[in-house]
Write a protein that holds these residues in place. Structure first.
Motif, PDB file in Angstrom:
ATOM      1  N   VAL A  64     -12.853  93.411  64.517  1.00 42.56           N
ATOM      2  CA  VAL A  64     -12.983  93.320  63.062  1.00 42.56           C
ATOM      3  C   VAL A  64     -13.238  94.717  62.497  1.00 42.56           C
ATOM      4  O   VAL A  64     -14.087  95.461  63.006  1.00 42.56           O
ATOM      5  N   PHE A  65     -12.480  95.044  61.444  1.00 44.78           N
ATOM      6  CA  PHE A  65     -12.588  96.345  60.794  1.00 44.78           C
ATOM      7  C   PHE A  65     -13.066  96.166  59.348  1.00 44.78           C
ATOM      8  O   PHE A  65     -12.860  95.119  58.738  1.00 44.78           O
ATOM      9  N   ASP A  66     -13.670  97.215  58.808  1.00 47.26           N
ATOM     10  CA  ASP A  66     -14.153  97.227  57.428  1.00 47.26           C
ATOM     11  C   ASP A  66     -13.230  98.114  56.595  1.00 47.26           C
ATOM     12  O   ASP A  66     -13.115  99.322  56.843  1.00 47.26           O
ATOM     13  N   CYS A  67     -12.566  97.527  55.609  1.00 47.09           N
ATOM     14  CA  CYS A  67     -11.665  98.288  54.747  1.00 47.09           C
ATOM     15  C   CYS A  67     -12.406  99.101  53.689  1.00 47.09           C
ATOM     16  O   CYS A  67     -11.794  99.931  53.010  1.00 47.09           O
ATOM     17  N   ARG A  68     -13.688  98.807  53.530  1.00 44.38           N
ATOM     18  CA  ARG A  68     -14.533  99.526  52.550  1.00 44.38           C
ATOM     19  C   ARG A  68     -13.896  99.497  51.163  1.00 44.38           C
ATOM     20  O   ARG A  68     -13.862 100.483  50.441  1.00 44.38           O
ATOM     21  N   ASN A  69     -13.375  98.326  50.811  1.00 43.78           N
ATOM     22  CA  ASN A  69     -12.770  98.045  49.506  1.00 43.78           C
ATOM     23  C   ASN A  69     -11.503  98.844  49.232  1.00 43.78           C
ATOM     24  O   ASN A  69     -11.081  98.984  48.082  1.00 43.78           O
ATOM     25  N   LEU A  78     -14.184 100.523  62.405  1.00 41.57           N
ATOM     26  CA  LEU A  78     -14.594  99.432  63.287  1.00 41.57           C
ATOM     27  C   LEU A  78     -15.914  98.827  62.824  1.00 41.57           C
ATOM     28  O   LEU A  78     -16.887  99.537  62.570  1.00 41.57           O
ATOM     29  N   ALA A  79     -15.948  97.491  62.728  1.00 39.49           N
ATOM     30  CA  ALA A  79     -17.175  96.792  62.339  1.00 39.49           C
ATOM     31  C   ALA A  79     -17.744  95.969  63.489  1.00 39.49           C
ATOM     32  O   ALA A  79     -18.958  95.874  63.645  1.00 39.49           O
ATOM     33  N   ARG A  80     -16.850  95.369  64.303  1.00 38.39           N
ATOM     34  CA  ARG A  80     -17.327  94.611  65.458  1.00 38.39           C
ATOM     35  C   ARG A  80     -16.180  94.407  66.442  1.00 38.39           C
ATOM     36  O   ARG A  80     -15.046  94.143  66.033  1.00 38.39           O
ATOM     37  N   SER A  81     -16.494  94.530  67.724  1.00 38.76           N
ATOM     38  CA  SER A  81     -15.486  94.349  68.771  1.00 38.76           C
ATOM     39  C   SER A  81     -15.939  93.281  69.754  1.00 38.76           C
ATOM     40  O   SER A  81     -17.102  92.856  69.728  1.00 38.76           O
ATOM     41  N   GLY A  84     -18.818  94.646  71.759  1.00 35.83           N
ATOM     42  CA  GLY A  84     -19.917  95.278  71.060  1.00 35.83           C
ATOM     43  C   GLY A  84     -20.956  94.295  70.543  1.00 35.83           C
ATOM     44  O   GLY A  84     -20.775  93.081  70.603  1.00 35.83           O
ATOM     45  N   PRO A  85     -22.047  94.802  70.008  1.00 37.99           N
ATOM     46  CA  PRO A  85     -23.104  93.943  69.464  1.00 37.99           C
ATOM     47  C   PRO A  85     -22.714  93.395  68.101  1.00 37.99           C
ATOM     48  O   PRO A  85     -21.736  93.856  67.495  1.00 37.99           O
ATOM     49  N   PRO A  86     -23.437  92.393  67.606  1.00 34.26           N
ATOM     50  CA  PRO A  86     -23.190  91.904  66.245  1.00 34.26           C
ATOM     51  C   PRO A  86     -23.297  93.032  65.232  1.00 34.26           C
ATOM     52  O   PRO A  86     -24.031  94.004  65.431  1.00 34.26           O
ATOM     53  N   SER A  87     -22.563  92.891  64.147  1.00 32.03           N
ATOM     54  CA  SER A  87     -22.564  93.894  63.090  1.00 32.03           C
ATOM     55  C   SER A  87     -23.749  93.666  62.143  1.00 32.03           C
ATOM     56  O   SER A  87     -24.308  92.564  62.064  1.00 32.03           O
ATOM     57  N   THR A  88     -24.116  94.689  61.415  1.00 35.25           N
ATOM     58  CA  THR A  88     -25.100  94.534  60.346  1.00 35.25           C
ATOM     59  C   THR A  88     -24.447  93.940  59.100  1.00 35.25           C
ATOM     60  O   THR A  88     -25.131  93.573  58.155  1.00 35.25           O
ATOM     61  N   ASP A  89     -23.122  93.834  59.123  1.00 33.06           N
ATOM     62  CA  ASP A  89     -22.343  93.282  58.010  1.00 33.06           C
ATOM     63  C   ASP A  89     -22.047  91.818  58.311  1.00 33.06           C
ATOM     64  O   ASP A  89     -21.305  91.500  59.233  1.00 33.06           O
ATOM     65  N   GLU A  90     -22.628  90.916  57.541  1.00 33.54           N
ATOM     66  CA  GLU A  90     -22.452  89.492  57.805  1.00 33.54           C
ATOM     67  C   GLU A  90     -21.021  89.027  57.603  1.00 33.54           C
ATOM     68  O   GLU A  90     -20.566  88.080  58.250  1.00 33.54           O
ATOM     69  N   ALA A  91     -20.276  89.676  56.713  1.00 33.64           N
ATOM     70  CA  ALA A  91     -18.868  89.315  56.541  1.00 33.64           C
ATOM     71  C   ALA A  91     -18.091  89.586  57.822  1.00 33.64           C
ATOM     72  O   ALA A  91     -17.264  88.781  58.252  1.00 33.64           O
ATOM     73  N   ALA A  92     -18.382  90.705  58.466  1.00 29.04           N
ATOM     74  CA  ALA A  92     -17.725  91.030  59.736  1.00 29.04           C
ATOM     75  C   ALA A  92     -18.088  90.013  60.803  1.00 29.04           C
ATOM     76  O   ALA A  92     -17.239  89.581  61.595  1.00 29.04           O
ATOM     77  N   ASN A  93     -19.351  89.598  60.846  1.00 23.21           N
ATOM     78  CA  ASN A  93     -19.782  88.601  61.842  1.00 23.21           C
ATOM     79  C   ASN A  93     -19.142  87.246  61.589  1.00 23.21           C
ATOM     80  O   ASN A  93     -18.734  86.558  62.531  1.00 23.21           O
ATOM     81  N   ARG A  94     -19.051  86.846  60.322  1.00 22.51           N
ATOM     82  CA  ARG A  94     -18.414  85.550  60.010  1.00 22.51           C
ATOM     83  C   ARG A  94     -16.937  85.564  60.413  1.00 22.51           C
ATOM     84  O   ARG A  94     -16.436  84.602  61.002  1.00 22.51           O
ATOM     85  N   ALA A  95     -16.252  86.654  60.092  1.00 22.59           N
ATOM     86  CA  ALA A  95     -14.849  86.754  60.467  1.00 22.59           C
ATOM     87  C   ALA A  95     -14.692  86.713  61.984  1.00 22.59           C
ATOM     88  O   ALA A  95     -13.827  86.008  62.522  1.00 22.59           O
ATOM     89  N   PHE A  96     -15.537  87.437  62.685  1.00 21.56           N
ATOM     90  CA  PHE A  96     -15.484  87.510  64.147  1.00 21.56           C
ATOM     91  C   PHE A  96     -15.687  86.124  64.766  1.00 21.56           C
ATOM     92  O   PHE A  96     -14.934  85.706  65.661  1.00 21.56           O
TER      93      PHE A  96
END
Length: 398
Positions: A64-69, A78-81, A84-96
Motif C-alpha cells: 500500500v502506497f500513500d499518494c499524499r493527495n 510506501l505506507a505498508r508492505s 512490514g509493521p502496521p502503518s500509523t495511517d489507518e487508511a493504509a491499514n484498512r486498505a491492506f
C-alpha cells in the motif's frame, strides 16, 4: 493489457452528476473535480507502465502506497508492505486488510491464486487526489480517494467496495466482459455479487442475515440504512436510486457505457433471490454457480446467455432439477428472464409461488416458499406422466 487505462470506478457517474446539483457548494465542487479527474485518467496511458513488477506474479503480496493527495502514482510513498509493521495511517491499514481478505476469499473459496489466478500482487494507493469521491481499479492497482467528508467518507472504509473493485480484475482475467451494454452490466453485477460475498464471508453471515448493501459505510455516513446499491432491493438503496430490478424496467441509455451501473440491478436481484431461496451461506452453492458461469462466459455474454449458463452449471454441479437448479430457474424468472429450453409452465409456476417478490417488496418470503416450489414441481411431473399415459390409452383404443 491495453495501453489505455481500464478505470472501473466504485461510484456510479449518475451519483456524482446528481451531486452537481447539490445546494452545498463544497459538495458540488468535489463532485465536479472527481468527474474531471476520472475523465483525465481514462484518457491517459497506463500510469503504472514504469512499474514493471506491478502485474507480475507474487503470491498475492500486498503493498500500500500513500499518494499524499496527488494523482501521479510514481510519486507515492510506501505506507505498508507484506513484510512490514502496521502503518500509523489507518487508511493504509484498512486498505491492506481488505486487499488481504479479498485475496483470501478467492483462494479459500474458489482456489483462485489472487486476481489473475497466477498470484498477481495487490497494490493499493490511498489518499488519491484531494476530496476525491471515488475508488477505482485500473487493471493493475486500486486507488482510494478520501471522499469529501460530507456525502462520502474515506473509501477504504468499505470492504464491499474494495472487493467490488478487485473483482473487476477477476472478471477481466476470467471472461473479459466488455464494459458496455449488457456485458458491461454483467461486469458490474459480478463485482457487486462478489463484493457482497466477500463481506458476508468475512463476517460469517448467512444469506438471511446479510443486508446485501454495497458501500453503506462510505456513502452518506450520517444517514443510516442507505448505500450505493442494494442487491436485495435494486432501486431502493437510496432516495434517487435509478436501478431496475426487472427486465420490464431495463434502462436504455447511451450514458454510463450503455447503463452498466443501472442495469446491473437485474442480475444482482437474480443472484440475491437464488441465494435466499437456497439458504445458508451465499458464497457456497450460489457463489459457486455464479463463479463457474463467469468462467464459462465470453466478452460479449448477455443476460440471457448468462442466465442459461447459471442454470446449466447448477444442474451439472448439484443435479438436474435439484433445489439449487430450481432456485436459479425461479430467480431469473422473477426478474423477467426465462431459461432457454425450459418449459415455460414450470418457470411460470415457480415465479407465481415465489410471489414476484421484486415487485411486491416481499423478498423475505422467498425462503419460506422453497418447499412449496419443490412440491409443485413434483406435482407438475406427475401430471405430465398422467397426461402421457392418457394419450397412450387413447391411441391404443384407436
Amino acid at each position: 493489457m491495453p495501453n489505455e487505462l481500464r478505470v472501473h470506478c466504485a461510484i456510479p457517474p449518475y451519483i456524482l452528476e446528481y451531486l452537481l446539483e447539490d445546494e452545498d457548494g463544497e459538495v458540488r465542487q468535489a463532485a465536479l473535480n472527481t468527474l474531471l479527474t476520472t475523465a483525465r485518467l481514462r484518457g491517459q496511458r497506463s500510469i503504472l507502465a514504469a512499474f514493471p513488477g506491478a502485474a507480475t506474479p507474487g503470491n498475492g503480496r500486498r503493498t500500500v502506497f500513500d499518494c499524499r493527495n496527488g494523482t501521479n502514482l510514481s510519486f507515492a510513498v510506501l505506507a505498508r508492505s507484506e513484510d512490514g509493521p502496521p502503518s500509523t495511517d489507518e487508511a493504509a491499514n484498512r486498505a491492506f486488510e481488505s486487499l488481504g481478505q479479498t485475496r483470501d476469499f478467492y483462494q479459500r473459496v474458489f482456489a483462485r491464486n489472487s486476481i489473475d489466478g497466477r498470484g498477481m500482487r495487490l497494490d493499493g494507493y490511498v489518499h488519491f487526489d484531494e476530496k476525491y469521491n471515488n475508488a477505482f481499479w485500473d487493471g493493475r492497482a486500486m486507488c482510494f480517494g478520501d471522499g469529501d467528508g460530507i456525502i462520502f467518507s474515506d473509501l477504504t472504509g468499505s470492504i464491499s467496495v474494495i472487493a467490488h473493485e478487485l473483482t473487476h480484475g477477476v472478471t477481466e482475467y476470467t471472461a473479459g466482459l466488455e464494459y458496455r451494454d449488457q456485458p458491461g452490466a454483467l461486469n458490474e453485477s459480478m463485482s457487486d455479487v462478489f463484493g457482497a460475498l466477500v463481506e458476508q464471508w468475512t463476517l460469517n453471515q448467512t444469506a438471511e442475515q446479510a443486508d446485501w448493501l454495497i458501500g453503506r459505510e462510505i456513502f452518506t455516513p450520517r444517514v443510516p440504512g442507505d448505500a450505493l446499491r442494494s442487491l436485495k432491493a435494486p432501486g431502493r438503496a437510496w432516495a434517487r436510486d435509478p436501478q431496475p430490478d426487472h427486465m420490464s424496467k431495463y434502462v436504455h441509455t447511451t450514458k454510463d457505457h450503455g447503463g452498466v451501473h443501472y442495469n446491473s440491478g437485474i442480475p444482482n436481484k437474480a443472484f440475491y433471490l437464488t441465494a435466499v431461496t437456497i439458504g445458508g451461506y451465499a458464497w457456497q452453492a450460489p457463489g459457486t454457480i455464479w463463479y463457474e458461469a463467469l468462467k464459462a462466459s465470453s466478452s460479449d455474454t448477455r443476460f440471457q446467455e448468462f442466465a442459461d449458463t447459471t442454470y446449466r452449471r447448477a444442474g451439472e454441479l448439484y443435479g438436474a432439477d435439484s433445489p439449487q437448479q430450481r432456485a436459479v430457474l425461479g430467480a431469473w424468472q422473477q426478474v423477467g428472464i426465462d431459461i432457454t429450453g425450459v418449459p415455460a409452465g414450470a418457470a411460470t409456476e415457480q415465479a407465481l409461488l415465489l410471489g414476484r417478490s421484486g415487485s411486491t417488496g416481499q423478498e423475505d418470503s422467498v425462503t419460506s416458499t422453497a418447499g412449496q416450489v419443490r412440491a409443485l414441481t413434483e406435482k407438475v411431473r406427475e401430471l405430465s406422466r398422467d397426461v402421457a399415459e392418457l394419450k397412450e390409452s387413447v391411441t391404443a383404443r384407436r
